[in-house]
Scaffold this motif. Structure first.
Motif, PDB file in Angstrom:
ATOM      1  N   TYR A 279       0.831  -1.200   0.000  1.00  0.00           N
ATOM      2  CA  TYR A 279       0.000   0.000   0.000  1.00  0.00           C
ATOM      3  C   TYR A 279       0.868   1.254   0.000  1.00  0.00           C
ATOM      4  O   TYR A 279       0.644   2.198  -0.765  1.00  0.00           O
ATOM      5  N   VAL A 280       1.867   1.262   0.872  1.00  0.00           N
ATOM      6  CA  VAL A 280       2.746   2.432   0.976  1.00  0.00           C
ATOM      7  C   VAL A 280       3.540   2.620  -0.312  1.00  0.00           C
ATOM      8  O   VAL A 280       3.604   3.728  -0.855  1.00  0.00           O
ATOM      9  N   ARG A 281       4.145   1.537  -0.825  1.00  0.00           N
ATOM     10  CA  ARG A 281       4.947   1.666  -2.035  1.00  0.00           C
ATOM     11  C   ARG A 281       4.097   2.081  -3.223  1.00  0.00           C
ATOM     12  O   ARG A 281       4.539   2.838  -4.094  1.00  0.00           O
ATOM     13  N   ARG A 282       2.876   1.587  -3.279  1.00  0.00           N
ATOM     14  CA  ARG A 282       1.981   1.888  -4.401  1.00  0.00           C
ATOM     15  C   ARG A 282       1.590   3.366  -4.433  1.00  0.00           C
ATOM     16  O   ARG A 282       1.290   3.927  -5.495  1.00  0.00           O
ATOM     17  N   ASN A 283       1.585   3.999  -3.267  1.00  0.00           N
ATOM     18  CA  ASN A 283       1.130   5.387  -3.188  1.00  0.00           C
ATOM     19  C   ASN A 283       2.271   6.401  -3.210  1.00  0.00           C
ATOM     20  O   ASN A 283       2.083   7.549  -2.822  1.00  0.00           O
ATOM     21  N   TYR A 284       3.418   5.971  -3.642  1.00  0.00           N
ATOM     22  CA  TYR A 284       4.532   6.887  -3.883  1.00  0.00           C
ATOM     23  C   TYR A 284       4.881   6.862  -5.367  1.00  0.00           C
ATOM     24  O   TYR A 284       4.831   5.807  -6.007  1.00  0.00           O
ATOM     25  N   ARG A 285       5.241   8.009  -5.877  1.00  0.00           N
ATOM     26  CA  ARG A 285       5.723   8.099  -7.244  1.00  0.00           C
ATOM     27  C   ARG A 285       7.024   8.864  -7.252  1.00  0.00           C
ATOM     28  O   ARG A 285       7.112   9.982  -6.730  1.00  0.00           O
ATOM     29  N   VAL A 286       8.068   8.244  -7.815  1.00  0.00           N
ATOM     30  CA  VAL A 286       9.345   8.906  -7.929  1.00  0.00           C
ATOM     31  C   VAL A 286       9.325   9.839  -9.113  1.00  0.00           C
ATOM     32  O   VAL A 286       8.999   9.432 -10.232  1.00  0.00           O
ATOM     33  N   ALA A 287       9.629  11.105  -8.880  1.00  0.00           N
ATOM     34  CA  ALA A 287       9.621  12.090  -9.952  1.00  0.00           C
ATOM     35  C   ALA A 287      10.713  11.762 -10.956  1.00  0.00           C
ATOM     36  O   ALA A 287      11.758  11.210 -10.592  1.00  0.00           O
ATOM     37  N   PRO A 288      10.517  12.097 -12.242  1.00  0.00           N
ATOM     38  CA  PRO A 288      11.519  11.781 -13.270  1.00  0.00           C
ATOM     39  C   PRO A 288      12.899  12.327 -12.983  1.00  0.00           C
ATOM     40  O   PRO A 288      13.892  11.772 -13.389  1.00  0.00           O
ATOM     41  N   SER A 289      12.964  13.423 -12.257  1.00  0.00           N
ATOM     42  CA  SER A 289      14.269  14.053 -11.998  1.00  0.00           C
ATOM     43  C   SER A 289      14.953  13.524 -10.747  1.00  0.00           C
ATOM     44  O   SER A 289      16.011  13.991 -10.387  1.00  0.00           O
ATOM     45  N   ALA A 290      14.330  12.499 -10.085  1.00  0.00           N
ATOM     46  CA  ALA A 290      14.881  12.032  -8.809  1.00  0.00           C
ATOM     47  C   ALA A 290      16.312  11.552  -8.925  1.00  0.00           C
ATOM     48  O   ALA A 290      17.148  11.803  -8.086  1.00  0.00           O
ATOM     49  N   GLY A 291      16.596  10.815 -10.000  1.00  0.00           N
ATOM     50  CA  GLY A 291      17.943  10.274 -10.150  1.00  0.00           C
ATOM     51  C   GLY A 291      18.983  11.351 -10.303  1.00  0.00           C
ATOM     52  O   GLY A 291      20.134  11.193  -9.917  1.00  0.00           O
ATOM     53  N   ALA A 292      18.584  12.489 -10.844  1.00  0.00           N
ATOM     54  CA  ALA A 292      19.560  13.547 -11.068  1.00  0.00           C
ATOM     55  C   ALA A 292      19.746  14.451  -9.884  1.00  0.00           C
ATOM     56  O   ALA A 292      20.656  15.245  -9.822  1.00  0.00           O
TER      57      ALA A 292
END
Length: 294
Positions: A279-292
């Motif tokens: 549930y917790v992992r499903r409700n997070y979204r990593v932004a495209p710029s996170a890696g940078a």
């Protein structure tokens, strides 16, 4: 991205060092599990013979779950695969609990019990140090530019149910600790007092507070706390699997300290934690710029 540094994995030295440490810890866990009560019985522990069944359950989890997580995570980290972070962050708190339990949790001063686990002290020490290295590394490189999408209603229901069962779980241990304070003994206390206190101290002073803090962070700092929340839930998931495995071995080996009450509470808590993990992992979204932006 230069040859010496990978922004999403830290420096090349860090990535290789942690990857090798994880692989080494996975091999150490597998070796100790094979040598332990589950398979060969070469490693023996200075505690009550009836507890060996529980230790076989722990060995099974180390061999079938945590060891493979470490091996896969370490290899994937060496290959620069982002999945490595998700696998490795689930392991360090479990490893710390395990290594401390298997070194200081035995009845070392008792003349009644015999064991030889001290011969493997440096393997347990290596696992503990590897856990610390993995812990610091994964928190440093885990994505931080994330967005949470929790619905207030569903989060409220999950938080309430999780908190209630955490308190029920804690209440069981508090009741037994108070029983020792009042009467000088409790279930399982006479045969293994050191293990009795180690489990209660770790669970009441470590596992339960982590659970309550994770609920608080989901409400107060859901975006900033993403790495810490993933760390917590990785620990809850792996630890509750180990607890269930030990509970089942207690049942099948007819351990006199086995109680259906404990197994039912742990099973329900395991279901809540498993649901919460996804549930917790499903409700997070990593932004495209996170890696940078690590």
């Amino acid at each position: 991205m230069g040859s010496a540094t990978d922004d999403s994995f830290g420096s090349s030295f860090e990535r290789v060092f942690v990857g090798l440490a994880a692989v080494g810890a996975g091999i150490a866990l597998a070796f100790l599990a094979v040598q332990g009560p589950l398979i060969r019985g070469v490693v023996t522990y200075k505690t009550a013979p009836g507890i060996m069944g529980q230790l076989a359950g722990q060995d099974a989890v180390n061999l079938g779950l945590v060891g493979p997580l470490l091996l896969a995570g370490g290899i994937l980290l060496l290959l620069r695969k982002p999945l490595a972070k998700d696998l490795l962050i689930a392991t360090p708190l479990f490893l710390i609990y395990y290594a401390l339990s298997y070194t200081i949790g035995w009845e070392w001063s008792s003349p009644v019990y015999a064991g030889n686990s001290e011969r493997y002290f440096f393997l347990y020490l290596f696992v503990l140090v590897a856990a610390l290295v993995i812990l610091l590394y994964t928190l440093a490189v885990f994505p931080k530019n994330v967005e949470s999408r929790f619905g207030k209603g569903s989060l409220a229901v999950y938080s309430a149910v999780f908190t209630i069962f955490l308190l029920v779980f804690g209440g069981m241990w508090v009741k037994e600790a108070l029983e020792v304070v009042r009467t000088g003994t409790a279930r399982g206390y006479d045969i293994a007092p050191a293990a009795f206190w180690l489990v209660r101290v770790f669970d009441l002073g470590f596992s339960m507070p982590l659970g309550l803090i994770s609920v608080y962070l989901l409400w107060a700092r859901p975006n900033q706390a993403y790495p810490v929340i993933c760390l917590f839930y990785g620990f809850f998931f792996t630890q509750i699997v180990a607890v269930l495995a030990m509970g089942m071995t207690m049942y099948f080996t007819k351990d006199p300290t086995f109680l259906w009450r404990d197994l039912v509470v742990f099973t329900v808590l395991a279901a809540i934690i498993a649901f919460g993990f996804f549930y917790v992992r499903r409700n997070y979204r990593v932004a495209p710029s996170a890696g940078a932006e690590q």
